[in-house]
Design a protein around this motif. Structure first.
Motif, PDB file in Angstrom:
ATOM      1  N   PHE A  65      23.599  -9.605   8.493  1.00  0.00           N
ATOM      2  CA  PHE A  65      24.940 -10.042   8.878  1.00  0.00           C
ATOM      3  C   PHE A  65      26.048  -9.653   7.902  1.00  0.00           C
ATOM      4  CE2 PHE A  65      24.742 -13.767  12.126  1.00  0.00           C
ATOM      5  CZ  PHE A  65      24.483 -12.843  13.110  1.00  0.00           C
ATOM      6  N   PRO A  66      25.838  -9.905   6.607  1.00  0.00           N
ATOM      7  CA  PRO A  66      26.933  -9.635   5.672  1.00  0.00           C
ATOM      8  C   PRO A  66      27.419  -8.189   5.746  1.00  0.00           C
ATOM      9  CG  PRO A  66      25.251 -10.918   4.601  1.00  0.00           C
ATOM     10  CD  PRO A  66      24.693 -10.523   5.938  1.00  0.00           C
ATOM     11  N   ALA A  67      26.559  -7.300   6.248  1.00  0.00           N
ATOM     12  CA  ALA A  67      26.976  -5.897   6.311  1.00  0.00           C
ATOM     13  C   ALA A  67      28.084  -5.694   7.336  1.00  0.00           C
ATOM     14  CB  ALA A  67      25.778  -5.019   6.648  1.00  0.00           C
ATOM     15  N   PHE A  68      28.090  -6.492   8.368  1.00  0.00           N
ATOM     16  CA  PHE A  68      29.122  -6.249   9.369  1.00  0.00           C
ATOM     17  C   PHE A  68      29.960  -7.480   9.715  1.00  0.00           C
ATOM     18  CE2 PHE A  68      24.918  -6.633  11.253  1.00  0.00           C
ATOM     19  CZ  PHE A  68      25.081  -7.648  12.181  1.00  0.00           C
ATOM     20  N   LEU A  69      29.756  -8.577   8.995  1.00  0.00           N
ATOM     21  CA  LEU A  69      30.624  -9.730   9.233  1.00  0.00           C
ATOM     22  C   LEU A  69      31.444 -10.009   7.995  1.00  0.00           C
ATOM     23  CD1 LEU A  69      28.466 -12.344  11.171  1.00  0.00           C
ATOM     24  CD2 LEU A  69      30.227 -10.820  12.051  1.00  0.00           C
ATOM     25  N   GLY A  70      32.658 -10.501   8.212  1.00  0.00           N
ATOM     26  CA  GLY A  70      33.536 -10.801   7.086  1.00  0.00           C
ATOM     27  C   GLY A  70      33.191 -12.131   6.443  1.00  0.00           C
ATOM     28  N   ALA A  71      33.960 -12.455   5.426  1.00  0.00           N
ATOM     29  CA  ALA A  71      33.679 -13.659   4.652  1.00  0.00           C
ATOM     30  C   ALA A  71      33.813 -14.919   5.498  1.00  0.00           C
ATOM     31  CB  ALA A  71      34.631 -13.733   3.462  1.00  0.00           C
ATOM     32  N   TYR A  72      34.751 -14.904   6.429  1.00  0.00           N
ATOM     33  CA  TYR A  72      34.972 -16.122   7.203  1.00  0.00           C
ATOM     34  C   TYR A  72      33.798 -16.463   8.123  1.00  0.00           C
ATOM     35  CZ  TYR A  72      36.770 -19.019  10.966  1.00  0.00           C
ATOM     36  OH  TYR A  72      36.915 -19.980  11.924  1.00  0.00           O
TER      37      TYR A  72
ATOM     38  N   THR B 112      28.326 -13.047   0.268  1.00  0.00           N
ATOM     39  CA  THR B 112      27.066 -12.509   0.760  1.00  0.00           C
ATOM     40  C   THR B 112      25.886 -13.217   0.111  1.00  0.00           C
ATOM     41  OG1 THR B 112      28.163 -10.409   0.962  1.00  0.00           O
ATOM     42  CG2 THR B 112      25.766 -10.404   1.082  1.00  0.00           C
ATOM     43  N   ALA B 113      25.971 -13.394  -1.216  1.00  0.00           N
ATOM     44  CA  ALA B 113      24.865 -14.033  -1.921  1.00  0.00           C
ATOM     45  C   ALA B 113      24.714 -15.476  -1.470  1.00  0.00           C
ATOM     46  CB  ALA B 113      25.100 -13.958  -3.421  1.00  0.00           C
ATOM     47  N   LEU B 114      25.838 -16.171  -1.315  1.00  0.00           N
ATOM     48  CA  LEU B 114      25.772 -17.565  -0.876  1.00  0.00           C
ATOM     49  C   LEU B 114      25.170 -17.653   0.518  1.00  0.00           C
ATOM     50  CD1 LEU B 114      29.155 -19.119  -2.063  1.00  0.00           C
ATOM     51  CD2 LEU B 114      26.907 -19.232  -3.126  1.00  0.00           C
ATOM     52  N   TYR B 115      25.562 -16.699   1.344  1.00  0.00           N
ATOM     53  CA  TYR B 115      25.030 -16.668   2.696  1.00  0.00           C
ATOM     54  C   TYR B 115      23.517 -16.501   2.669  1.00  0.00           C
ATOM     55  CZ  TYR B 115      23.873 -14.785   7.281  1.00  0.00           C
ATOM     56  OH  TYR B 115      23.284 -14.561   8.495  1.00  0.00           O
ATOM     57  N   TRP B 116      23.081 -15.564   1.855  1.00  0.00           N
ATOM     58  CA  TRP B 116      21.630 -15.323   1.774  1.00  0.00           C
ATOM     59  C   TRP B 116      20.887 -16.526   1.209  1.00  0.00           C
ATOM     60  CZ3 TRP B 116      22.330  -9.615  -0.073  1.00  0.00           C
ATOM     61  CH2 TRP B 116      22.372  -8.773   1.075  1.00  0.00           C
ATOM     62  N   LEU B 117      21.508 -17.181   0.259  1.00  0.00           N
ATOM     63  CA  LEU B 117      20.885 -18.369  -0.324  1.00  0.00           C
ATOM     64  C   LEU B 117      20.679 -19.433   0.753  1.00  0.00           C
ATOM     65  CD1 LEU B 117      19.949 -19.974  -2.818  1.00  0.00           C
ATOM     66  CD2 LEU B 117      22.302 -20.766  -3.076  1.00  0.00           C
ATOM     67  N   CYS B 118      21.749 -19.655   1.505  1.00  0.00           N
ATOM     68  CA  CYS B 118      21.683 -20.665   2.557  1.00  0.00           C
ATOM     69  C   CYS B 118      20.664 -20.246   3.623  1.00  0.00           C
ATOM     70  CB  CYS B 118      23.065 -20.833   3.169  1.00  0.00           C
ATOM     71  SG  CYS B 118      23.258 -22.335   4.099  1.00  0.00           S
ATOM     72  N   LEU B 119      20.693 -18.950   3.922  1.00  0.00           N
ATOM     73  CA  LEU B 119      19.764 -18.409   4.917  1.00  0.00           C
ATOM     74  C   LEU B 119      18.317 -18.602   4.446  1.00  0.00           C
ATOM     75  CD1 LEU B 119      19.640 -16.837   7.600  1.00  0.00           C
ATOM     76  CD2 LEU B 119      19.549 -14.744   6.249  1.00  0.00           C
ATOM     77  N   ALA B 120      18.117 -18.406   3.137  1.00  0.00           N
ATOM     78  CA  ALA B 120      16.770 -18.590   2.605  1.00  0.00           C
ATOM     79  C   ALA B 120      16.319 -20.025   2.827  1.00  0.00           C
ATOM     80  CB  ALA B 120      16.743 -18.236   1.117  1.00  0.00           C
ATOM     81  N   GLY B 121      17.227 -20.960   2.536  1.00  0.00           N
ATOM     82  CA  GLY B 121      16.918 -22.372   2.782  1.00  0.00           C
ATOM     83  C   GLY B 121      16.562 -22.607   4.230  1.00  0.00           C
ATOM     84  N   LEU B 122      17.338 -21.987   5.109  1.00  0.00           N
ATOM     85  CA  LEU B 122      17.088 -22.168   6.542  1.00  0.00           C
ATOM     86  C   LEU B 122      15.749 -21.549   6.942  1.00  0.00           C
ATOM     87  CD1 LEU B 122      18.047 -23.025   9.365  1.00  0.00           C
ATOM     88  CD2 LEU B 122      19.168 -20.812   9.559  1.00  0.00           C
ATOM     89  N   PHE B 123      15.472 -20.351   6.415  1.00  0.00           N
ATOM     90  CA  PHE B 123      14.210 -19.692   6.750  1.00  0.00           C
ATOM     91  C   PHE B 123      13.019 -20.544   6.322  1.00  0.00           C
ATOM     92  CE2 PHE B 123      15.611 -14.955   7.148  1.00  0.00           C
ATOM     93  CZ  PHE B 123      16.051 -15.234   8.432  1.00  0.00           C
TER      94      PHE B 123
END
Lengths: 307, 400, 239, 318, 234
Positions: D20-27, D150-161
């Motif tokens: 996602f972070p590759a094609f979605l913005g910060a918002y 991006t990193a925060l997103y991945w962190l949260c995603l990791a928690g979700l996974f």
């Protein structure tokens, strides 16, 4: 026999504790009883619904908030006193409660408890936010001289007005008791609460009874909302803290035990004020409530296991 | 998950910058469910409309995009992300609660857009910003600014009116962050050098389901303060007075510091001569043309009276920015920052706004608060004396 | 050694004595009938030996070991299984999963092993289409499923509480044969509660009769059914 | 065969979501984080619900995790990333200890007790000024990963996974049989060898670990917390509503519900700045009234609608 | 005919229990027999509106009542003594009895009179008049349930396993009372205790697997080997 002796013992014990507190810090008892009255009179209508319709109404506080706003508008427009206004307001909230029951709650009665819970949560949000749109978050308050009524005993001066809440709670308890044990409709309501299937078998219209109980509880909470504005400010979120408090008080008293709600409230009100009496523990007063609930519930479960 | 991504993608696209390029875009975040944020955002819109009606800035129109921060840090932060990355605003404005600001700061730091903040009084916000945040312009005084200005105010008032004698000060503060930091600041700033004897007690605000002040008032009464000050919310104003009266607690000065006052407070018999801390009141219309213009415009546009100083403050924020852009001749960040540093805006708050360094940040706008008093249904300014609209009435009348 | 022995087993609910001083023994390979009028305490008795209820007094021993106060899940692991009078399907589990529960938790089998065991037992009981929801089952199938689940516990003692109730005569016949077969093949001690006396006569070698919580008669059905006390208990009043 | 396709599609979706972070913005990433946090909480709540126990204490464990992580970093100088693991473990240990007392309770009494515990945690954090920062809360020097979206997103995603993985394990293992058996019929479960208390304790501890972990991720992502944010009742009520609206007793249901409510709330806010919360409330009411089985139930019914299972029309039981 | 059931089919959820029941009750006393799970209680539930019929018709005194809500059926004049008694445990005997009549037009005007009848029939209830029903023994509760049903002055009294959980002596008593009652009211009764109940009925049906397999007079049933084998296997 043993029960009777136990009850006498309990009464004696409570009296002794109350007397000790009265001598130690009279205001603890005074403030404790006053807040207990408020807690109880808000919780009792919810206890009625929980005891008969078996629904946890998370929008309970919001019903009171709506009533408070109606009262405010009525009193501000006509100069009426809230104690007079509570009659028409109770009628309006009874109708409001009945309509809410018919439109929403009724449809979810057969659904699992959780659905009912989330439904009333949705109702609570909608009602708060509607009030916010109509009235903004700015608070409103009417002022009445009698609210500051005061009594001097020796050096001690304290407000006496809020004792009115204890009175209201007692009136509600007695009134409901009479209604539920002396009138046919009341008995039918009680019967529906105890056994809806059995009630239907003897010809009681269970659905209508639920609607009626909902309307009655809404009328009571409406009256409470009307009186509430005499001593408190109102704003859209004013009701929500009372929902959880009421729910927990009912659980503490045991479902269906309406007089017990007043008992639980007094226990809570006085204990809170004991903590408030000390400087160091003042901020911890809120914890009393939750510790009490857990203690009561765990205690009951252990006793239940032994029996 | 697939659905989630699809919807997110649509979401991102479906919020088009419904702006013609060329507009100067202002992104605002306020708590719209709260009267402060609601009126703050409305007043900002009023300023935008006024400026546009007068031909805009540099021949361009202003455009205000408002997002509700819902008084939640994560929502506030998301709003900043959207305003910056989706709406491409030129400047960020608004703010009320410090908790939301703390959540927004990382995003703000990331983009370095100009921010003109109308709220966030907690020193923790300043610490989080750090000294490098030169893009951050803070209009609202910090909590320590407020404390210091009140201490100064009471010193000056006592000097000017010898009849007023304040030695013992009692602060009743609501249990939350707002009350706690008020208490800490008051203790430090009034307590230093032994000028005042300060004591205090917390209470649970009616806004949080409390509203029972008995034990707190008892402590206060026993302390026999010359000045009784409470830091709570508007919901506490009248019930606390009523309970104080019932307990026959009668301090020399009864002073409240809520962010706003209840509708119809002045109609209560108990309200007269209650003092208050604040930044603005309609009475300032008497001494400030800017205030009158703002007030009349607001009432005409919204058919309601501004009930909170967040309205004139947010209104000012728009003008401060517009003036700076005009001066800079561009919306380019560094140039506007330079221009903002030279701000001299005669605001509706009855004082001229300039930016000077605070403890940590470089750009602090207003540093003092006002001491006002309810007199015959009006909030009159009694200090600072240069913007005073009335003299103080002292002592607070005995209860009848 | 007897598989299961109770002595002086008593259970009182706030004053009401539901099971009163019952002593009996069950042997390997036998099918024992437990009969008595409604409310005689048959189900309470099974609750006591299977650990769902704890007795007020008396003891329960399994293969010589005292298990009076062992929790129900421990008894199931030791080898005491049962079904329930009111059907207890685990309605959010598929048929096969319902049966697997017994094997997984009582015998600590892996899901794969448990599935194999469950499939075998279901085949033995002629229960098919195992991926169905339990709501799609007929009463007969549910009863078979409940027996299958109990068998998946690989018990040595099995109690069947009214498994024939609600079955038509063909189904009843089939069920009788099944119970007899599993008892012999698995060398089980089976305790059967039934109302239909024809079933009891055909199925059991021995019966015990409970009335108002007390054991009033014991012996082969033919003898017991002629016992005047039993007839009175059943038919009410002097017949 | 069917299993393989579902593995494959899960892998594809996971890959897309990771990218996602590759094609979605910060918002959108920020909104996604909020949705994912609630999603993880909703799933974890549902995991315990599968045993029939209704917890009202999600916010309590979430807040406890937040504080454990924040205090470990601030007072103990722990590495922020490590502190997330620490907070998760801490929540687990607390749940283990509490479980012995409260897992004997059932129905409403369990729910109220978990709610009361949450309030107790909040009040403790509120009052321990010197230790926890009191009502003003804790501000960390900076969010984890310097606040990189991006990193925060991945962190949260990791928690979700992790959450989804554990939930999936719950669905596919003995836990599924144990929890469902307990929910359907405790008596029957007991007499089939299920040690009820043990399985409830395992489920309670694991879901608490997840909730504590998500709380820690939240505080580390925003860099500050207060008792009112960490123990916000919305962290209890919204996951509950999401799971219910999506469909309970599954992994996919709470996920669908979280997307529905999370995205709806954000979208409404932009469309109706003043009053969006009211519409939000009405949506909850309508969904409960007209989709009592949640989105997943609705989908299932629509799928089933095509092959009527031969029941008479009159069979539709109330 | 007071009650007339034709081709009734119904069940619970997906499970069909009744497969076309034809049954009628005139001014008489009718018994329903059959093993557990045969569908006796389901017939009663369908009459009382507790389960909705899938097919077929139910008429009471010439009015179709199939699918009508329970309270409607009760008010029309059918009183039920359920197997599970379904009393109001937290209320006194007096209140339970009163509620039996309070909502039934046939019963309400003659409440005092009916109370007299019930208390004469079950003197124990007079003794325990103020006692909470939940604290009474099963047998006494059964009497309250019968009394409550009688309070309605019903045209049709349905009893579902009235002797369930009762001491044999009390069972005999209950059936004694029933044989008194049947002079005035139509009665439909399901019972496992065949021999006792045969004394109290005029006619009976044997239900098996959701269908009527036998219909005969009491005397006919008493001598029917099929009935005896179904119950005692003797």
């Amino acid at each position: 026999m043993a029960n009777k002796r136990n009850a006498t013992m309990n009464v004696a014990l409570i009296t002794a504790v109350a007397a000790a507190i009265l001598v130690w810090r009279p205001t603890v008892l005074i403030n404790g009883l006053q807040s207990a009255g408020l807690y109880a009179s808000i919780a009792i209508p919810m206890g009625l619904i929980l005891g008969i319709v078996h629904i946890v109404n998370l929008a309970h506080g919001e019903f009171m908030m709506v009533a408070a706003y109606i009262t405010y508008m009525l009193c501000a427009a006509t100069g009426m006193d809230p104690f007079v206004a509570m009659v028409p307001v109770a009628l309006v909230t009874a109708a409001f409660g009945f309509v809410i029951y018919k439109l929403t709650i009724r449809q979810a009665l057969k659904a699992p408890e959780l659905n009912q819970l989330i439904l009333t949560f949705g109702l609570a949000i909608s009602m708060t936010q509607l009030a916010n749109l109509l009235f903004t978050s700015q608070t409103r308050k009417l002022s009445f001289d009698y609210v500051s009524a005061s009594l001097d005993i020796g050096d001690l001066s304290f407000g006496v007005y809020k004792f009115v809440y204890i009175g209201i709670a007692l009136l509600m308890i007695v009134g409901l008791k009479l209604f539920l044990t002396r009138t046919t409709t009341g008995k039918a309501a009680l019967a529906v609460g105890q056994n809806p299937r059995g009630a239907a078998i003897v010809g009681i219209d269970v659905d209508r009874t639920y609607g009626l109980v909902f309307a009655l509880a809404s009328a009571l909470v409406g009256m409470m909302g009307a009186v509430f504005i005499t001593s408190a400010s109102i704003f859209p979120a004013v009701g929500s803290p009372y929902t959880m408090k009421s729910f927990c008080l009912i659980a503490m008293a045991g479902i269906g035990n309406i007089p017990g709600i007043l008992g639980a409230s007094i226990l809570l009100g006085v204990s809170e004020n004991i903590l408030k009496a000390f400087r160091g523990t003042r901020g911890w007063a809120d914890i009393v409530f939750f510790v009490l609930i857990i203690t009561v519930i765990l205690g009951r479960s252990i006793r239940g296991k032994k029996a | 998950m697939k659905k989630a991504s699809a919807i997110l993608a649509i979401l991102a696209l479906s919020v088009p910058a419904f702006a013609q390029s060329g507009n100067i875009k202002i992104g605002g975040t306020w708590p719209l469910g709260d009267i402060t944020g609601k009126q703050g955002s409305m007043a900002a819109q009023q300023a935008v409309d006024e400026i546009n009606a007068a031909g805009g800035i540099l021949g361009r129109q202003l455009e205000l995009i408002v997002i509700d921060d819902e008084l939640k840090a994560d929502k506030g932060a998301a709003a900043i992300e959207k305003l910056v990355t989706v709406d491409n605003v030129d400047v960020l404005m608004g703010g009320m609660a410090s908790g939301v600001a703390l959540g927004q700061i990382p995003a703000m730091k990331k983009y370095g857009k100009i921010v003109i903040s109308t709220g966030a009084a907690s020193y923790k916000v300043e610490e989080a910003l750090g000294a490098d945040a030169n893009w951050y312009f803070h209009l609202h005084p910090w909590d320590y600014n407020q404390g210091a200005s009140y201490a100064q105010g009471w010193d000056e008032i006592q000097k000017k009116y010898p009849a007023i004698k304040i030695k013992k000060l009692f602060l009743a503060y609501e249990e939350g962050a707002f009350g706690k930091s008020s208490f800490d600041q008051t203790k430090i700033l009034f307590g230093e050098g032994g000028r005042y004897v300060v004591d205090g007690a917390p209470f649970k605000s009616a806004a949080q389901g409390g509203g029972d002040y008995g034990s707190m008032l008892e402590t206060a009464k026993a302390f026999k303060p010359d000045l009784f000050l409470w830091a709570g919310y508007d919901a506490d104003a009248l019930p606390m007075l009523e309970q104080a009266k019932a307990m026959k607690f009668n301090p020399g000065v009864y002073l409240g510091a809520p962010p706003g006052w209840p509708i119809g407070f002045q109609n209560s018999k108990l309200a007269n001569n209650v003092m208050l801390y604040g930044m603005w009141a309609p009475s300032i219309n008497d001494i400030s043309a800017a205030s009158k213009k703002f007030y009349d415009g607001f009432v005409a546009k919204y058919k309601a009276e501004p009930a909170t100083y967040f309205a004139p403050l947010s209104y000012s924020a728009v003008y401060v920015y517009a003036d700076a852009v005009k001066l800079a001749g561009t919306t380019e960040t560094n140039a506007v920052i330079k221009a903002l540093e030279a701000t001299k805006y005669a605001s509706p708050l009855g004082q001229t706004i300039t930016f000077t360094p605070a403890k940590i940040i470089k750009h602090q706008g207003i540093k003092n608060q006002k001491i006002l008093q309810w007199q015959n249904g009006r909030q009159e300014v009694i200090w600072p004396f240069e913007s005073a609209t009335a003299k103080p009435v002292y002592p607070f009348p005995k209860w009848k | 050694m007897s598989k299961l022995v109770t002595s002086g087993l008593t259970k009182a609910f706030s004053g009401l004595v539901a099971v009163n001083n019952v002593s009996f023994a069950m042997e390997e390979g036998e099918i024992l009938g437990i009969i008595g009028p409604n409310g005689a305490g048959k189900t309470t008795f099974i609750h006591l030996v299977s650990g769902i209820l704890m007795p007020t007094s008396g003891t329960v021993a399994f293969k010589g070991k005292d298990i009076t106060y062992a929790p129900a899940h421990m008894r199931s692991r030791m080898g005491i299984a049962r079904t329930y009078q009111l059907i207890h399907p685990l309605e959010n589990l598929k048929v096969i999963e319902n049966v697997m529960v017994g094997a997984v938790f009582s015998k600590d089998k892996s899901l794969r092993e448990a599935r194999r065991t469950a499939e075998e037992i279901c085949a033995e009981l002629e229960l098919d289409r195992l991926e169905r929801d339990t709501t799609q089952l007929s009463i007969f199938e549910i009863k078979k499923m409940e027996i299958a689940r109990a068998l998946a516990n690989e018990p040595e003692v099995l109690f069947l509480d009214e498994v024939m109730a609600g079955l038509n005569s063909d189904e009843t016949k089939g069920m009788i044969a099944t119970v007899q077969r599993i008892a012999t093949e698995r060398k089980l001690a089976v305790g059967v509660v039934e109302h239909v006396m024809g079933v009891i006569r055909e199925l059991t070698q021995r019966v015990i009769v409970l009335e108002a919580g007390e054991l009033i008669a014991e012996g082969p059905y033919e003898t017991v059914s002629k016992n005047p006390r039993v007839i009175e208990a059943y038919l009410g009043g002097a017949a | 065969m069917k299993l393989k396709t579902s593995y494959l599609s899960a892998a594809v979706i996971a890959a897309v979501v990771i990218a996602f972070p590759a094609f979605l913005g910060a918002y959108p990433l920020n909104v996604a984080r909020s949705v994912m946090t609630y999603m993880a909480l909703a799933i974890s709540w549902d995991m315990l619900l599968r045993s029939g126990q209704i917890s009202f204490g999600i916010a309590g464990l979430f807040g406890l995790g937040s504080y454990a992580s924040a205090i470990a970093v601030m007072r103990g100088g722990m590495d922020p990333f490590l502190s997330i693991l620490f907070a998760a473990a801490f929540a687990g240990v607390m749940a283990f200890a509490l479980g012995f007392a409260i897992l004997r309770l059932r129905a409403m009494y369990f729910s109220i007790t978990t709610l009361a515990l949450m309030e107790i945690f909040r009040i403790v954090m509120h009052n321990l000024h010197d230790f926890s920062g009191g009502p003003e809360g804790i501000v960390l020097s900076a969010p984890i990963f310097g606040g990189n979206s991006t990193a925060l997103y991945w962190l949260c995603l990791a928690g979700l996974f992790i959450t989804i993985g554990v939930s999936w394990y719950f669905e596919k293992s003995k836990m599924h049989l144990a929890l469902t058996a307990i929910r359907n019929d405790e008596t029957s479960a007991r007499s089939n060898g299920v040690d009820i208390f043990r399985y409830l304790l395992v489920a309670f501890v694991i879901t608490s670990i997840i909730q504590g972990m998500m709380g820690a991720i939240q505080i580390q992502s925003y860099g500050f917390t207060t008792p009112e944010t960490a123990f916000d009742a919305n962290f209890t009520l919204l996951p509950l509503a999401m799971a219910l609206l999506g469909g309970i007793h599954s992994t996919i249901g709470p996920m669908a519900g979280a997307v529905l409510l999370g995205v709806a709330s954000e979208w409404l806010k932009l469309k109706i700045p003043y009053g969006h919360l009211m519409v939000y409330g009405i949506i909850i009411i309508l969904v409960i009234l007209f989709m009592p089985q949640g989105l997943v139930g609705l989908a299932r019914r629509m799928l089933r609608g095509s092959d009527k299972s031969g029941r008479k029309a009159g069979a539709s039981h109330e | 005919m007071i009650l007339d059931i034709k081709k009734l089919e119904t069940g619970y959820g997906r499970l069909q229990v009744l497969r076309g029941i034809d049954l009628s009750v005139g001014k008489e006393s009718v018994g329903l027999f059959g093993p557990n799970g045969a569908g006796k209680t389901t017939i009663i539930n369908a009459v009382m509106g507790i389960v909705k019929p899938w097919a077929g018709s139910i008429e009471f005194e010439g009015t179709a009542i199939g699918g009508k809500p329970t309270h409607f059926v009760a008010r029309a004049g059918i009183a039920l003594v359920p197997q599970e008694r379904e009393l109001f445990p937290g209320m006194s005997v007096a209140d339970n009895l009163e509620l039996g009549a309070a909502y039934v037009p046939r019963g309400k005007p003659i409440m005092a009179q009916q109370l007299e009848v019930v208390l004469t029939l079950f003197p124990i209830l007079k003794e325990r008049y103020k006692q909470l029903v939940g604290t009474m023994s099963g047998g006494q509760q059964r009497m309250v349930a019968i009394g409550r049903a009688l309070m309605a002055n019903p045209a049709l009294l349905i009893l579902d396993e009235p002797s369930l959980g009762l001491q044999p002596s009390i069972v005999a008593e209950v059936f004694d009372r029933l044989s008194i009652l049947k002079k005035d009211i139509a009665i439909l009764v399901t019972e496992q205790n065949v021999r006792e109940s045969l004394k109290a009925i005029d006619r009976g049906y044997v239900i098996e697997n959701g269908a009527v397999v036998l219909e005969d007079t009491a005397a006919g049933l008493a001598n029917n080997p099929h009935v005896i084998s179904a119950y005692l296997g003797i």
